[in-house]
Design an enzyme around this catalytic site. Structure first.
Site, PDB file in Angstrom:
ATOM      1  N   THR A 152      73.870   9.489  36.320  1.00 38.45           N
ATOM      2  CA  THR A 152      74.590  10.276  37.321  1.00 38.45           C
ATOM      3  C   THR A 152      75.888  10.762  36.678  1.00 38.45           C
ATOM      4  O   THR A 152      76.405  10.115  35.780  1.00 38.45           O
ATOM      5  CB  THR A 152      74.921   9.351  38.513  1.00 38.45           C
ATOM      6  OG1 THR A 152      73.708   9.045  39.173  1.00 38.45           O
ATOM      7  CG2 THR A 152      75.905   9.969  39.493  1.00 38.45           C
ATOM      8  N   THR A 210      78.940   5.348  40.131  1.00 39.66           N
ATOM      9  CA  THR A 210      77.585   5.424  39.570  1.00 39.66           C
ATOM     10  C   THR A 210      77.015   4.011  39.505  1.00 39.66           C
ATOM     11  O   THR A 210      77.771   3.039  39.472  1.00 39.66           O
ATOM     12  CB  THR A 210      77.585   6.077  38.178  1.00 39.66           C
ATOM     13  OG1 THR A 210      76.304   5.877  37.560  1.00 39.66           O
ATOM     14  CG2 THR A 210      78.662   5.507  37.263  1.00 39.66           C
ATOM     15  N   GLY A 211      75.697   3.922  39.484  1.00 43.03           N
ATOM     16  CA  GLY A 211      75.066   2.600  39.431  1.00 43.03           C
ATOM     17  C   GLY A 211      74.008   2.472  40.506  1.00 43.03           C
ATOM     18  O   GLY A 211      73.488   3.485  40.997  1.00 43.03           O
TER      19      GLY A 211
HETATM   20  N1  ASP Z   1      73.965   5.948  42.042  1.00 40.36           N
HETATM   21  C1  ASP Z   1      72.843   6.786  41.727  1.00 40.36           C
HETATM   22  C2  ASP Z   1      71.791   6.615  42.789  1.00 40.36           C
HETATM   23  O1  ASP Z   1      71.547   5.491  43.197  1.00 40.36           O
HETATM   24  C3  ASP Z   1      72.237   6.501  40.399  1.00 40.36           C
HETATM   25  C4  ASP Z   1      73.215   6.394  39.250  1.00 40.36           C
HETATM   26  O2  ASP Z   1      74.413   6.347  39.428  1.00 40.36           O
HETATM   27  O3  ASP Z   1      72.780   6.383  38.110  1.00 40.36           O
HETATM   28  O4  ASP Z   1      71.187   7.590  43.173  1.00 40.36           O
END
Ligand code: ASP
Length: 309
Positions: free
Chosen positions: A169, A220-221
């Site tokens: 992300t 993000t995460g």
């Molecule tokens: N937070 C994002 C999601 O769950 C994914 C990511 O940050 O990599 O869609």
């Protein structure tokens, strides 16, 4: 006020094969945003430009290069928010739009709403002349291959989810010379997600938040974990209680780890220019421009500094 921009390119176990391109991508985005700030541009314009740069870069899971859902299609989520007025715009589950962050900004500026989703968001895009791309235009060959691999070899939902959460992300936070902060976050979500699944990224207070009184955050995460603790607002709450950006980020990520066993990463800037890039995953590509200094990192505790002319 000395302007600052911080960007991230996703918190997860970034494989070595993507490491160099991810770092190059976040550095380019921070510099693109910094050019806007140097010209006296707004924090809002800055975060939009920085996020667009990463949406256009296929190494990141946003815009071109986004991961595929269970049906092998791209569904994109994005948010943008400005700290002066608390105006925010978001889109979720949009298809075939190159720059969802700019569509989110159009929702903020041209509608009475904060979020549009799916078909409605695509209809709105068409109505304001945003080009709708051909199906698969945003899909890279590498992602199609990865998706096929996971479809074939990873069957259990839990296994599938754990192996892939957190996937590049992108996000940006900025403070401009007028003292305004802004944030933006954009994502393709998680590979093999259910059709229609929306994560934290476009949700106000979870994937991002900006308030001139507290600061700006982009997260993000693992989206489901971030949603449960409303991570962006949680960090700003701790800053309102007197913690520094980095203390607030660390204690909030630690809380998310302990409370819901979720990992992730955040970038934060305060109204006085105190900033941080902090994560609990194996890696997170990030970069910041603070005056003429470019900072960046990928591994825990890594903080490389370059002076730019
Ligand atoms: N937070 C994002 C999601 O769950 C994914 C990511 O940050 O990599 O869609």
């Amino acid at each position: 006020m000395k302007p600052v921009i911080v960007v991230h390119g996703g918190a997860w176990a970034i494989p070595d094969a993507f490491a160099e391109a991810s770092v190059a991508g976040v550095k380019a985005a921070a510099q693109a945003g910094s050019e806007v700030l140097k010209r006296g541009g707004s924090a809002l314009d800055t975060v939009e430009v920085a996020v667009r740069t990463m949406e256009d870069d296929p190494v990141f899971d946003a815009g071109h290069g986004a991961v595929l859902n269970a049906d092998g299609e791209v569904e994109l989520d994005a948010i943008i928010m400005e700290g002066k007025t608390l105006a925010a715009g978001a889109v979720s589950s949009v298809r075939n739009i190159a720059n969802p962050v700019s569509l989110a900004r159009a929702v903020m500026e041209k509608t009475d709403h904060i979020m549009l989703t799916g078909h409605g968001a695509n209809l709105f895009a068409e109505s304001i002349g945003v080009p709708i791309l051909m199906p698969d235009a945003l899909v890279t060959k590498e992602e199609r291959k990865e998706w096929e691999h996971y479809k074939k070899y990873i069957v259990g939902v839990k296994e599938l989810f754990n192996s892939q959460w957190g996937h590049d992300t992108v996000g940006a936070v900025a403070l401009d010379s007028f003292g305004n902060v802004a944030c933006a976050t954009s994502t393709g979500g998680i590979r093999n997600k259910m059709v229609g699944r929306v994560g934290d990224s476009p949700i106000i207070g979870s994937g991002g938040y900006a308030d001139n009184k507290s600061g700006a955050v982009s997260c993000t995460g693992h989206g489901e974990s971030i949603l449960k603790v409303t991570l962006a607002r949680l960090i700003l709450f701790h800053m309102d209680q007197g913690r520094t950006a980095s203390e607030a980020a660390e204690c909030s990520l630690q809380y998310m780890g302990e409370r819901v066993q979720g990992g992730g990463g955040v970038i934060v800037v305060s109204p006085t220019g105190d900033w941080t890039a902090t994560f609990t995953t194996e890696r997170m590509a990030w970069a910041a421009m603070d005056g003429n200094l470019l900072y960046y990192g990928l591994n825990p505790k890594e903080n490389i500094k370059e002076t730019l002319n």
